[in-house]
Design a protein around this motif. Structure first.
Motif, mmCIF file in Angstrom:
data_model
loop_
_atom_site.group_PDB
_atom_site.id
_atom_site.type_symbol
_atom_site.label_atom_id
_atom_site.label_comp_id
_atom_site.label_asym_id
_atom_site.label_seq_id
_atom_site.Cartn_x
_atom_site.Cartn_y
_atom_site.Cartn_z
ATOM 1 N N ASP A 116 -28.974 -42.774 37.644
ATOM 2 C CA ASP A 116 -27.833 -42.511 36.771
ATOM 3 C C ASP A 116 -27.792 -41.042 36.319
ATOM 4 O OD1 ASP A 116 -25.581 -42.846 35.294
ATOM 5 O OD2 ASP A 116 -26.524 -43.937 33.652
ATOM 6 N N LEU A 117 -27.566 -40.158 37.306
ATOM 7 C CA LEU A 117 -27.400 -38.728 37.032
ATOM 8 C C LEU A 117 -25.938 -38.493 36.645
ATOM 9 C CD1 LEU A 117 -29.359 -37.480 40.181
ATOM 10 C CD2 LEU A 117 -30.251 -37.653 37.847
ATOM 11 N N PHE A 118 -25.548 -39.093 35.528
ATOM 12 C CA PHE A 118 -24.131 -39.247 35.192
ATOM 13 C C PHE A 118 -23.402 -37.932 34.983
ATOM 14 C CE2 PHE A 118 -26.693 -39.719 31.352
ATOM 15 C CZ PHE A 118 -26.123 -38.782 30.497
ATOM 16 N N MET A 119 -24.110 -36.880 34.563
ATOM 17 C CA MET A 119 -23.413 -35.619 34.296
ATOM 18 C C MET A 119 -22.876 -34.986 35.580
ATOM 19 S SD MET A 119 -23.041 -35.077 31.101
ATOM 20 C CE MET A 119 -22.530 -33.358 31.078
ATOM 21 N N ARG A 120 -23.387 -35.367 36.723
ATOM 22 C CA ARG A 120 -22.844 -34.848 37.983
ATOM 23 C C ARG A 120 -21.422 -35.347 38.234
ATOM 24 N NH1 ARG A 120 -27.358 -33.879 42.477
ATOM 25 N NH2 ARG A 120 -29.097 -33.277 41.138
ATOM 26 N N LEU A 121 -21.052 -36.447 37.564
ATOM 27 C CA LEU A 121 -19.715 -37.004 37.722
ATOM 28 C C LEU A 121 -18.792 -36.625 36.566
ATOM 29 C CD1 LEU A 121 -20.907 -40.477 38.966
ATOM 30 C CD2 LEU A 121 -19.679 -38.801 40.334
ATOM 31 N N HIS A 122 -19.303 -35.866 35.617
ATOM 32 C CA HIS A 122 -18.504 -35.427 34.480
ATOM 33 C C HIS A 122 -17.415 -34.486 34.998
ATOM 34 C CE1 HIS A 122 -17.430 -33.304 30.822
ATOM 35 N NE2 HIS A 122 -18.149 -34.153 30.102
ATOM 36 N N PRO A 123 -16.142 -34.683 34.625
ATOM 37 C CA PRO A 123 -15.070 -33.861 35.202
ATOM 38 C C PRO A 123 -15.228 -32.373 34.947
ATOM 39 C CG PRO A 123 -14.251 -35.232 33.391
ATOM 40 C CD PRO A 123 -15.609 -35.728 33.729
ATOM 41 N N ALA A 124 -15.702 -31.970 33.766
ATOM 42 C CA ALA A 124 -15.879 -30.543 33.490
ATOM 43 C C ALA A 124 -17.050 -29.973 34.272
ATOM 44 C CB ALA A 124 -16.074 -30.318 31.995
ATOM 45 N N ASN A 271 -18.968 -41.379 30.773
ATOM 46 C CA ASN A 271 -19.907 -41.008 31.828
ATOM 47 C C ASN A 271 -20.543 -42.208 32.506
ATOM 48 O OD1 ASN A 271 -19.555 -38.224 31.433
ATOM 49 N ND2 ASN A 271 -21.052 -38.193 29.783
ATOM 50 N N TYR A 272 -20.874 -43.243 31.725
ATOM 51 C CA TYR A 272 -21.541 -44.400 32.312
ATOM 52 C C TYR A 272 -20.583 -45.181 33.200
ATOM 53 C CZ TYR A 272 -24.813 -42.993 28.753
ATOM 54 O OH TYR A 272 -25.653 -42.246 27.983
ATOM 55 N N SER A 273 -19.314 -45.261 32.789
ATOM 56 C CA SER A 273 -18.316 -45.911 33.640
ATOM 57 C C SER A 273 -18.184 -45.151 34.955
ATOM 58 C CB SER A 273 -16.954 -45.964 32.939
ATOM 59 O OG SER A 273 -17.009 -46.787 31.793
ATOM 60 N N ALA A 274 -18.131 -43.829 34.873
ATOM 61 C CA ALA A 274 -17.969 -43.027 36.085
ATOM 62 C C ALA A 274 -19.128 -43.247 37.048
ATOM 63 C CB ALA A 274 -17.858 -41.550 35.721
ATOM 64 N N ALA A 275 -20.350 -43.267 36.531
ATOM 65 C CA ALA A 275 -21.517 -43.436 37.396
ATOM 66 C C ALA A 275 -21.559 -44.831 38.006
ATOM 67 C CB ALA A 275 -22.788 -43.158 36.614
ATOM 68 N N ILE A 276 -21.361 -45.855 37.185
ATOM 69 C CA ILE A 276 -21.437 -47.221 37.696
ATOM 70 C C ILE A 276 -20.307 -47.495 38.673
ATOM 71 C CG2 ILE A 276 -21.176 -49.652 37.036
ATOM 72 C CD1 ILE A 276 -22.826 -48.963 34.516
ATOM 73 N N ASN A 277 -19.106 -47.031 38.375
ATOM 74 C CA ASN A 277 -17.992 -47.232 39.292
ATOM 75 C C ASN A 277 -18.235 -46.512 40.617
ATOM 76 O OD1 ASN A 277 -16.638 -48.814 37.418
ATOM 77 N ND2 ASN A 277 -15.442 -47.111 36.605
ATOM 78 N N HIS A 278 -18.866 -45.337 40.561
ATOM 79 C CA HIS A 278 -19.234 -44.612 41.780
ATOM 80 C C HIS A 278 -20.220 -45.435 42.609
ATOM 81 C CE1 HIS A 278 -20.440 -41.185 44.323
ATOM 82 N NE2 HIS A 278 -21.683 -41.581 44.110
ATOM 83 N N VAL A 279 -21.222 -46.003 41.956
ATOM 84 C CA VAL A 279 -22.219 -46.821 42.658
ATOM 85 C C VAL A 279 -21.562 -48.028 43.321
ATOM 86 C CG1 VAL A 279 -24.202 -48.346 42.318
ATOM 87 C CG2 VAL A 279 -24.161 -46.089 41.240
ATOM 88 N N LEU A 280 -20.738 -48.738 42.579
ATOM 89 C CA LEU A 280 -20.115 -49.942 43.128
ATOM 90 C C LEU A 280 -19.150 -49.596 44.266
ATOM 91 C CD1 LEU A 280 -19.474 -52.044 39.898
ATOM 92 C CD2 LEU A 280 -21.440 -52.072 41.443
ATOM 93 N N ASN A 281 -18.468 -48.462 44.140
ATOM 94 C CA ASN A 281 -17.579 -48.036 45.221
ATOM 95 C C ASN A 281 -18.370 -47.725 46.492
ATOM 96 O OD1 ASN A 281 -14.915 -46.973 46.287
ATOM 97 N ND2 ASN A 281 -16.166 -45.126 46.421
ATOM 98 N N CYS A 282 -19.509 -47.032 46.332
ATOM 99 C CA CYS A 282 -20.340 -46.734 47.497
ATOM 100 C C CYS A 282 -20.830 -48.005 48.173
ATOM 101 C CB CYS A 282 -21.527 -45.866 47.086
ATOM 102 S SG CYS A 282 -21.109 -44.152 46.683
ATOM 103 N N LEU A 283 -21.219 -48.989 47.374
ATOM 104 C CA LEU A 283 -21.764 -50.217 47.937
ATOM 105 C C LEU A 283 -20.686 -51.081 48.588
ATOM 106 C CD1 LEU A 283 -24.393 -51.250 45.233
ATOM 107 C CD2 LEU A 283 -24.799 -50.182 47.454
ATOM 108 N N THR A 284 -19.507 -51.119 48.008
ATOM 109 C CA THR A 284 -18.458 -51.991 48.552
ATOM 110 C C THR A 284 -17.747 -51.360 49.748
ATOM 111 O OG1 THR A 284 -16.904 -51.158 46.892
ATOM 112 C CG2 THR A 284 -18.056 -53.206 46.393
#
Length: 315
Positions: A116-124, A271-284
């Motif tokens: 959960d390196l969530f800051m990598r998905l932070h828009p700014a 941030n947590y939504s962005a990271a988890i949604n990224h993970v689930l998108n990669c898996l699906t």
């Protein structure tokens, strides 16, 4: 997708994300029946105190590990052995040696491990990374970053011994993602008491300097504030944000150049939504992931552990 969420402490932040998605089924593992009852009541999730049943369930696709750090390696390896994908909270492991074991196991398993390196998905932060990469403002020369966090999650001890790995790590990671590991660094901490502290850290690169301010010496009413000021040869990017305000995340990213001042319109994101949604998108979808990998997490962990050593042993 069926997800096993391990842990009833910080796991509640992940549970809230899963509850917003109708395409997942969740079972929560914990040791406290009282805490598990709270998860069942609030989110409607199945719960269990039987850890073996989680790993033995062939329907579980992803194990989400929100357990104390010293348990991460054990459960990542067990999940991979059971044929599950893994999402692990920060820090990946308590040592670089254990992190390397995880990387090797993940690469040999045929399953995917996300951190959960969530800051990598932070828009700014993504805008900052792109600006560094494309040189649109010239060369980055200095970056000043701050994070101040009040006890909004309750009386969690965040003294000097917790600063590097639990307060600074996500920010250190997004810098390491853009610039790599520093040539040298200097770090110094001050403490209000055993549960509240602050630190100043300077990272030296060949052509740039990075300064971090981290503090837990603010009251709960202050909330959480984060930001950065990135100075390039041809301009400045400045971020100020408060991610946990009652009215929703507040974020302002401003660019300053010789042409004037420009507000960059970005949508604040959890941030947590962005990271988890990224993970689930990669898996699906089977999409590749280069952001939340164990290898990436190991690099930033190495830096955070070195800074932790400096903060906790300084005279």
């Amino acid at each position: 997708m069926k997800i096993a969420l391990l842990g009833t402490g910080f796991g509640i932040a992940h549970a809230g994300v899963y509850a917003s998605r109708p395409d997942v089924e969740v079972v929560v593992f914990g040791r406290s029946p009282q805490k598990l009852e709270g998860f069942a009541d609030k989110f409607g999730f199945a719960t269990t105190t039987d850890l073996d049943s989680v790993y033995d369930d062939p329907a579980v696709d992803l194990v989400d590990i929100c357990l104390p750090t010293h348990l991460h390696t054990e459960h990542i390896l067990r999940a991979l052995d059971a044929g599950k994908h893994v999402l692990c909270e920060l820090p990946l492991a308590p040592s670089v040696e254990e992190a390397e074991r995880i990387c090797a196991a993940a690469e040999a398993s045929g399953k995917r491990v996300f951190v959960d390196l969530f800051m990598r998905l932070h828009p700014a932060v993504r805008h900052l990374h792109q600006t560094i990469a494309d040189g649109s403002l010239g060369q980055l020369k200095s970056l000043r970053s701050y994070r101040k966090a009040g006890p909004i999650w309750g009386p969690v001890p965040l003294g000097v011994d917790k600063l590097a790995l639990e307060v600074m790590l996500s920010d250190l990671d997004y810098v390491a993602a853009a610039l790599g590991l520093p040539r040298t660094f200097h770090a110094r901490a001050v403490a209000a008491d055993s549960q509240r502290a602050g630190a100043e850290t300077i990272l030296a690169y060949d052509d740039a300097v990075v300064e971090f301010t981290a503090s837990t010496m603010v009251p709960a009413a202050y909330g959480v504030a984060h930001g950065f000021e990135a100075t390039f040869t041809n301009g400045v990017l400045e971020l100020h944000e408060r991610p946990f305000e009652q009215t929703g995340p507040q974020m302002r990213l401003t660019e300053y150049t010789a042409a004037g001042r420009r507000e960059i319109e970005l949508t604040p994101t959890d941030n947590y939504s962005a990271a988890i949604n990224h993970v689930l998108n990669c898996l699906t979808t089977g999409a590749p992931d280069t952001l939340l990998t164990p290898r990436a997490a190991t690099d930033s962990l190495r830096l955070a552990l070195d800074i932790h050593q400096a903060l906790t042993t300084a005279p």
